[in-house]
Write an enzyme that holds these catalytic residues in place. Structure first.
Site, PDB file in Angstrom:
ATOM      1  N   SER A 165       0.839  -1.203   0.000  1.00  0.00           N
ATOM      2  CA  SER A 165       0.000   0.000   0.000  1.00  0.00           C
ATOM      3  C   SER A 165       0.869   1.246   0.000  1.00  0.00           C
ATOM      4  O   SER A 165       2.011   1.217   0.498  1.00  0.00           O
ATOM      5  CB  SER A 165      -0.906   0.011   1.239  1.00  0.00           C
ATOM      6  OG  SER A 165      -1.592   1.243   1.360  1.00  0.00           O
TER       7      SER A 165
ATOM      8  N   TYR B   9      -1.845  -0.948  10.353  1.00  0.00           N
ATOM      9  CA  TYR B   9      -2.006  -1.295   8.941  1.00  0.00           C
ATOM     10  C   TYR B   9      -0.836  -0.736   8.143  1.00  0.00           C
ATOM     11  O   TYR B   9      -0.216  -1.434   7.340  1.00  0.00           O
ATOM     12  CB  TYR B   9      -3.329  -0.740   8.396  1.00  0.00           C
ATOM     13  CG  TYR B   9      -3.557  -1.068   6.937  1.00  0.00           C
ATOM     14  CD1 TYR B   9      -4.090  -2.296   6.564  1.00  0.00           C
ATOM     15  CD2 TYR B   9      -3.213  -0.160   5.928  1.00  0.00           C
ATOM     16  CE1 TYR B   9      -4.291  -2.614   5.224  1.00  0.00           C
ATOM     17  CE2 TYR B   9      -3.399  -0.472   4.593  1.00  0.00           C
ATOM     18  CZ  TYR B   9      -3.945  -1.696   4.245  1.00  0.00           C
ATOM     19  OH  TYR B   9      -4.116  -2.011   2.926  1.00  0.00           O
TER      20      TYR B   9
END
Length: 259
Positions: free
Chosen positions: A138, A148
């Site tokens: 990401s 995350y």
């Protein structure tokens, strides 16, 4: 005919990888937790593209089930030529708002499964001197936005290191680092993304096509979209104190909108 194994194959970016790989003639091993959804995707892909599909039901937060997927990747009789480590999810609350068991589950899927499956695939591919691994990371991996972001940072750096280790073997590794993409990801995490400008959204079809082109070129880090290429370029040169400050502000605003 080559075979690709895709985790998180029934939705979002994973499903788009499945569709485009089938379109290119790849046979597929589809991995996800939900058997019914796997069977639906398998039937759809066979009907439209005429390729062979195999389903493998596995919850990658469970080490034993993760091991079954690793065994499939290590199978020399039925070799896998492309691994797409796509399975993942987000949490709508911050680290200290979650029970630690919830955070452990996220770590198992986002980091441990990528390590275990990449290890099995890389060893098998290296023996055959061909293959490719795509680890879906990401743009958040270049920021500092909670667990995350930290997990995806691990995926990006891990992919870069494994790529170096496999240099000259005929096996490539690519970390795909997308930004915000139109999928069900944010709804599943109960994230309110209504305030995000339209220009920041990516299309999954174009994203996957760009990634596969980068894999063919041997690129180690694939960042789809001009807006995110510019953002990642800036994040790489800014002082980390500024990156942390900016990321923290985004994280706090997102937390307020998600309750």
């Amino acid at each position: 005919m080559s075979t690709a194994l895709v985790t998180g194959a029934t939705a979002g970016i994973g499903h788009e990888f499945v569709r485009q790989l089938a379109e290119r003639g790849h046979d597929l091993v589809l991995v996800a937790r939900d058997r019914a959804r796997l069977e639906n995707v398998s039937d759809e892909i066979q009907r439209i593209y005429g390729v062979h599909t195999e389903i493998l039901v596995a919850d990658l937060s469970d080490r034993a089930q993760m091991g079954k997927v690793a065994e499939r990747l290590a199978d020399e009789v039925r070799p896998v030529d492309l691994l797409v480590n796509n399975a993942g999810y987000g949490l709508g609350r911050s680290f200290l708002q979650n029970d630690v068991e919830v955070e452990e589950g996220l770590f198992e899927v986002l980091c441990k499964s990528v390590m275990v499956l990449s290890h099995a695939a890389a060893l098998s591919m290296r023996r055959r001197r061909r293959g490719a691994i795509i680890n879906v990371s990401s743009v958040a991996s270049f920021a500092a936005m909670g667990t995350y972001s930290a997990a995806k940072s691990w995926v990006t750096v891990f992919s870069e290191g494994l790529s170096s280790e496999l240099s000259g073997t005929g096996v490539t590794v690519t970390a795909l680092c997308p930004g915000f993409t139109h999928t069900e990801f944010h709804d599943r995490a109960s994230m309110n993304m209504s305030r995000l400008p339209g220009a920041m959204w990516l299309n999954a079809d174009k994203l996957v096509r760009e990634c596969l082109a980068d894999v063919a070129r041997g690129r180690v880090v694939s960042v789809p979209g001009a807006q995110y290429k510019a953002l990642v370029g800036a994040l790489r040169i800014l002082p980390r104190s500024l990156v942390r400050g900016g990321s923290g502000g985004i994280h706090r605003r997102r937390r307020r909108t998600t309750g």
